[in-house]
Scaffold this active site. Structure first.
Site, PDB file in Angstrom:
ATOM      1  N   LYS A 169       0.864  -1.190   0.000  1.00 55.12           N
ATOM      2  CA  LYS A 169       0.000   0.000   0.000  1.00 55.12           C
ATOM      3  C   LYS A 169       0.896   1.234   0.000  1.00 55.12           C
ATOM      4  O   LYS A 169       1.526   1.561   1.004  1.00 55.12           O
ATOM      5  CB  LYS A 169      -0.872   0.032   1.261  1.00 55.12           C
ATOM      6  CG  LYS A 169      -1.947   1.111   1.151  1.00 55.12           C
ATOM      7  CD  LYS A 169      -2.394   1.648   2.495  1.00 55.12           C
ATOM      8  CE  LYS A 169      -1.547   2.771   3.006  1.00 55.12           C
ATOM      9  NZ  LYS A 169      -1.478   3.980   2.167  1.00 55.12           N
ATOM     10  N   GLU A 244      10.295   1.687   9.982  1.00 55.69           N
ATOM     11  CA  GLU A 244      11.219   2.819   9.855  1.00 55.69           C
ATOM     12  C   GLU A 244      10.382   4.053  10.115  1.00 55.69           C
ATOM     13  O   GLU A 244       9.559   4.432   9.292  1.00 55.69           O
ATOM     14  CB  GLU A 244      11.807   2.888   8.440  1.00 55.69           C
ATOM     15  CG  GLU A 244      12.414   1.597   7.927  1.00 55.69           C
ATOM     16  CD  GLU A 244      13.552   1.104   8.764  1.00 55.69           C
ATOM     17  OE1 GLU A 244      14.130   1.908   9.534  1.00 55.69           O
ATOM     18  OE2 GLU A 244      13.862  -0.091   8.686  1.00 55.69           O
ATOM     19  N   CYS A 278      13.465  11.225   6.618  1.00 52.86           N
ATOM     20  CA  CYS A 278      13.591  10.878   8.044  1.00 52.86           C
ATOM     21  C   CYS A 278      15.034  10.952   8.516  1.00 52.86           C
ATOM     22  O   CYS A 278      15.282  11.014   9.718  1.00 52.86           O
ATOM     23  CB  CYS A 278      12.949   9.532   8.335  1.00 52.86           C
ATOM     24  SG  CYS A 278      13.428   8.294   7.145  1.00 52.86           S
ATOM     25  N   GLU A 376       9.520  16.891  14.655  1.00 52.07           N
ATOM     26  CA  GLU A 376      10.183  16.714  13.361  1.00 52.07           C
ATOM     27  C   GLU A 376       9.596  17.752  12.394  1.00 52.07           C
ATOM     28  O   GLU A 376       8.408  17.696  12.078  1.00 52.07           O
ATOM     29  CB  GLU A 376       9.893  15.287  12.865  1.00 52.07           C
ATOM     30  CG  GLU A 376      10.855  14.779  11.842  1.00 52.07           C
ATOM     31  CD  GLU A 376      10.505  13.364  11.353  1.00 52.07           C
ATOM     32  OE1 GLU A 376       9.495  12.797  11.782  1.00 52.07           O
ATOM     33  OE2 GLU A 376      11.261  12.870  10.502  1.00 52.07           O
TER      34      GLU A 376
END
Ligand code: ADP
Length: 474
Positions: A169, A244, A278, A376
Site C-alpha cells: 500500500k 522505519e 527521516c 520533526e
C-alpha cells in the site's frame, strides 16, 4: 490502477482518487481507489501464491528480480519524471532515487541465492541440530510519499527474494511511482499473486492488513504516531514487524572539522527533498568558537539554492508535499523567532502561491525548547545550536526520543571513534553526510523504529528461524 493476482484493474466500487502535482497544485492523474474488499482479495492472492513461491529456488527468485531491475533501468527516465511530478523533488534527485531503488532490486536478486541456514553443535553425539531460515509468509508493506520508488523496492525486493509474497500500500499522494515500479514487476513475469498493489484510503486498507491472520509480516515506513498505531492494530495477530519511523538527526561540527565539507554536508542532508526525509539534519550543533562563521557561510550557500518546479533546469529545492506541510514549517519558524531565534536566510513561503514552496531557511541561536527541536519539522529549515565540549554535545544529541541518523564532522580520529560508539543512533555518518547504501542496514533506535532494511539484515526480516533437532542414533 490496482494490481491484484497478476492483473491490472479498477476498484470494485469504481472509486478513484486524484493525484496532484505539489509544484502547481494541478491534478495530474486519477487512479483507482480500492478498499477493504480489494485488500482482502490481494491478501488471498498473495496467500495462494506463497504456496509455490516459497518453494522456488533462490536462484529462480533472483532471476525474476534481476529482470525487474533491468526493466526499471530501461524505464528509469519515465519513473524519475513521475516521481518529480507527483512528489516534487528536482528531476536529477528523482533520477538518483530511481538508481537507488534499482540498487535494492539488484542487490536482493543476488542475495536470494544466499539464504543460508546453520548447523549447531549438539550436546549429544546421537543428535544433529539445524537452523533453517524460511520465508515468513504474506508480507504487507506500507510506504510513504517522500521516496515513492525506493521505499517500495527496499521492502518488496528482500521480501520476494526471501520467498514471501507481498501486498503493498503506497501513500495515496504518490501512487503513480508505485504503479510504474509495479509495471516493471509485472513485465518481469512474476507468477500471479507474488506482488500485489492496493491504492486507496490508508485507514481502511491498513486495518484489513493488520487484522488479517493471513498477513504474517508488516513492514512500514512513515511517521512515528502511525507506526505506533499499526503496532497496536497488529498485536492481536502477533505479526513479525519492521518499522522505519521518524527521525531527528543531529549534525555535529567540531572546531577541527573541515568547515567547507561540513557545510556541504548540511546543504545535502537538510535541503535535499526539501528536508522531507527521516534522515534529514534537524539539529546542527556547532562548536562555539566557529559557530558564527559557520552560520554565515551556511546561510550564504543556502540562499543561493534555486527553489522551483523540479522539472525545470537547475532547481535545487522543490515544493513541500502539501499545504499542511507548509503550515507546519511556518509554525515551527514562527515559534523559533518568538523564542529569539535569528533567521539568517529564508523564513518565508516562496513563489506566487500556486505550489507549496518554502525558502531554504537557516536559523541561528536555536534552543532546546523550540518546536524545531522537540518535533520533526520535515521542511527546509536548518537550526544552529552551539556547544562547548564533546561530553555536552553527546548528551544533547542523544536527548531526543528518536534515534535514526546522526552525522559528525571532525578531523580527530579518536574523537570520531568516540562519537561513533556514543551516539544512540542506528546510522552514523562520520565525515560522511550520505551513509545510505543498498548493502548496509538502515534502521533506527528508540522511537525511530525496529528492524532493518537493506543489506543482509534486510532479508532476515522476512525469514523465520526454525530449529530442527534430528535423532541420528539407531
Ligand atoms: P506522513 O506524515 O509522512 O505522510 P504517514 O505515517 O502518515 O506519514 O504515512 C506513511 C504511510 O502510512 C502512507 O502510506 C500512509 O497512507 C500510511 N498511513 C497513514 N495512516 C494510516 C493508517 N491509519 N493505517 C494504515 N496506513 C496509514
Amino acid at each position: 490502477m490496482l494490481y491484484i493476482n497478476g492483473e491490472w484493474r479498477q476498484a470494485n466500487s469504481g472509486q478513484t482518487l486524484d493525484v496532484l502535482n505539489p509544484a502547481t497544485g494541478e491534478i495530474i492523474n486519477t487512479v483507482a481507489s480500492g478498499g477493504k474488499e480489494e485488500t482482502k482479495e490481494a491478501i488471498q492472492a498473495a496467500k495462494k501464491a506463497f504456496k509455490s513461491w516459497k518453494k522456488a529456488t533462490g536462484e529462480e527468485r533472483g532471476k525474476y528480480l534481476a529482470k525487474a531491475a533491468e526493466l526499471m533501468k530501461e524505464k528509469k527516465g519515465e519513473i524519475a519524471r513521475t516521481i518529480t511530478m507527483e512528489m516534487g523533488k528536482p528531476l536529477p534527485h528523482a533520477e538518483r532515487e530511481v538508481a537507488g531503488a534499482i540498487n535494492y532490486v539488484v542487490w536482493y536478486a543476488e542475495e536470494a541465492k544466499r539464504v543460508y541456514g546453520e548447523t549447531i553443535p549438539a550436546s549429544h553425539p546421537d543428535k544433529h541440530l539445524m537452523l533453517l531460515r524460511q520465508p515468513v509468509g504474506v508480507a504487507a508493506a506500507i510506504t510513504p510519499w517522500n521516496f515513492p520508488a525506493s521505499m517500495i523496492t527496499r521492502k518488496i525486493a528482500p521480501a520476494i527474494a526471501a520467498g514471501c509474497t507481498v501486498v503493498l500500500k503506497p501513500a495515496p499522494s504518490t501512487p503513480l511511482s508505485a504503479i510504474k515500479v509495479f509495471e516493471c514487476f509485472h513485465e518481469a513475469g512474476f507468477p500471479e499473486g507474488v506482488a500485489n498493489l492496493i491504492i486507496g484510503p490508508a485507514d481502511e486498507i491498513g486495518k484489513e492488513l493488520t487484522k488479517s491472520p493471513d498477513v504474517r509480516k508488516l513492514t512500514f515506513t512513515g511517521s512515528t504516531p502511525v507506526g505506533k498505531m499499526l503496532l497496536k492494530e497488529s498485536a492481536d495477530t502477533v505479526k513479525k514487524i519492521s518499522m522505519e519511523l521518524g527521525g531527528h538527526a543531529p549534525f555535529i561540527v567540531f572546531e577541527d572539522a573541515d568547515m567547507g565539507a561540513a557545510i556541504k554536508g548540511v546543504l545535502g542532508t537538510k535541503f535535499v527533498n526539501s528536508g522531507q526525509t527521516c534522515i534529514s539534519t534537524n539539529r546542527i550543533y556547532v562548536a562555539e568558537s566557529i559557530a558564527e562563521e559557520f552560520g554565515q557561510r551556511l546561510a550564504e550557500q543556502a540562499a543561493k539554492l534555486k527553489v522551483g518546479n523540479g522539472l525545470e533546469d537547475g532547481v535545487d529545492v522543490g515544493p513541500l508535499i502539501n499545504e499542511q506541510a507548509l503550515e507546519k514549517v511556518e509554525n515551527h519558524v514562527a515559534d523559533a523567532v518568538q523564542q529569539n531565534g535569528k533567521v539568517l536566510c529564508g523564513g518565508n513561503r516562496y513563489g506566487n502561491g500556486k505550489g507549496s514552496f518554502y525558502e531554504p531557511t537557516v536559523i541561528n541561536f536555536a534552543q532546546e525548547s523550540m518546536k524545531i527541536t522537540t518535533e520533526e519539522t520535515f521542511g527546509p529549515v536548518a537550526p544552529i545550536y552551539t556547544f562547548k565540549d564533546e561530553e555536552e554535545v553527546i548528551e544533547r544529541a542523544n536527548h531526543e526520543s528518536y534515534g535514526l541518523a546522526a552525522y559528525c564532522f571532525t578531523k580527530d580520529l579518536g574523537r570520531g571513534y568516540r562519537m561513533m560508539s556514543e551516539l544512540e543512533y542506528g546510522i552514523v555518518g562520520i565525515n560522511d553526510p550520505a551513509p545510505i547504501v543498498a548493502q548496509a542496514p538502515f534502521g533506527g533506535f528508540k522511537e525511530s523504529g525496529m528492524g532493518k532494511e537493506g543489506g543482509r539484515s534486510g532479508i532476515l526480516e522476512y525469514l523465520e528461524e526454525k530449529f530442527v533437532s534430528v535423532g541420528i542414533g539407531n
